[in-house]
Design a protein around this motif. Structure first.
Motif, short mmCIF file in Angstrom:
data_model
loop_
_atom_site.label_atom_id
_atom_site.label_comp_id
_atom_site.label_asym_id
_atom_site.label_seq_id
_atom_site.Cartn_x
_atom_site.Cartn_y
_atom_site.Cartn_z
N ASN A 192 -9.15 -1.62 -29.43
CA ASN A 192 -8.61 -1.72 -28.13
C ASN A 192 -9.66 -1.40 -27.11
O ASN A 192 -10.49 -0.47 -27.43
CB ASN A 192 -7.53 -0.84 -28.17
CG ASN A 192 -6.35 -0.85 -29.16
OD1 ASN A 192 -5.52 -1.88 -28.76
ND2 ASN A 192 -6.15 -0.18 -30.06
N LYS A 211 -8.08 -2.86 -35.84
CA LYS A 211 -7.65 -3.15 -34.54
C LYS A 211 -8.44 -2.62 -33.61
O LYS A 211 -8.91 -1.35 -33.80
CB LYS A 211 -6.34 -2.35 -34.41
CG LYS A 211 -5.41 -2.59 -33.13
CD LYS A 211 -3.91 -1.92 -33.33
CE LYS A 211 -3.21 -2.48 -32.09
NZ LYS A 211 -1.88 -2.05 -32.30
N THR A 236 -6.42 -6.07 -26.77
CA THR A 236 -6.06 -5.59 -28.12
C THR A 236 -6.52 -6.59 -28.92
O THR A 236 -6.05 -7.85 -28.93
CB THR A 236 -4.62 -5.09 -28.42
OG1 THR A 236 -4.27 -4.15 -27.68
CG2 THR A 236 -4.51 -4.79 -29.92
N LYS A 260 -6.25 -4.74 -20.25
CA LYS A 260 -6.37 -4.10 -21.54
C LYS A 260 -6.31 -5.16 -22.66
O LYS A 260 -5.41 -5.86 -22.76
CB LYS A 260 -4.93 -3.20 -21.68
CG LYS A 260 -5.20 -1.90 -20.63
CD LYS A 260 -3.79 -1.19 -20.72
CE LYS A 260 -3.25 -0.97 -22.02
NZ LYS A 260 -2.04 -0.14 -22.11
#
Length: 178
Positions: free
Chosen positions: A74, A72, A12, A10
């Motif tokens: 993700n 941002k 970010t 994951k």
């Protein structure tokens, strides 16, 4: 980057722009999926372009100002982890396509993962990284300043995972002890 138990990562990425822009093409050194985007300005319309091996995040912005300038990103990737003997090595390369005043990178190991080398800093590259833990995960982080376009920022962490003990083995060990 947070390494999950299923070996997916994951990611970010938070970008803070020093001056407003209306378009961005952010080249990633990996193929990604499940892109989600948030911003503190009016609109960030972003999508992924793929060449089969690597992804590019393409964005058009509306309402970015000098004060409202955070984006941002993700996403998930399955690239970057390979087996090295009994250990795993995660490697990522963040190429710099824009000048960067400050960069902070953190790689979080899977829960119960441990750094594989002695001394500890031999488990990661560059070796000037620092470690932290929240009690569940170990993280290795680096901080850089004043990076120029074209810089390669490669980071790697070698780690191991505890061997899972099956219920039948625990039962057998318990029977022997009793």
């Amino acid at each position: 980057d947070t390494i999950q138990e299923d070996m997916s990562i994951k990611n970010t990425i938070t970008l803070k722009f020093t001056s407003p822009i209306s378009h961005l093409e952010y080249k990633l050194g990996m193929k990604v999926r499940n892109l989600t985007v948030s911003s503190n300005f009016e609109s960030a319309d972003c999508y992924l372009e793929d060449d089969g091996k690597k992804s590019v995040v393409v964005c058009d912005f509306i309402g970015m100002t000098k004060e409202k300038n955070l984006l941002k990103l993700n996403f998930i990737t399955r690239e970057g982890i390979r087996r090295v003997g009994d250990n795993y090595r995660f490697t990522v390369n963040y190429g710099v396509s824009l000048p960067i005043e400050r960069l902070f990178v953190i790689v979080k190991l899977p829960e119960n993962g441990i750094l594989a080398g002695e001394p500890v800093n031999s488990s990661f590259f560059p070796h000037d990284g620092k470690t932290l833990s929240d009690g569940k995960r170990i993280g290795v982080y680096w901080e850089r300043t004043n990076l120029t376009t074209g810089s390669d920022l490669q980071y790697s962490v070698t780690y191991s995972l505890p061997v899972a003990i099956s219920g039948s083995l625990i039962t057998a060990l318990t029977a022997v002890v009793i």
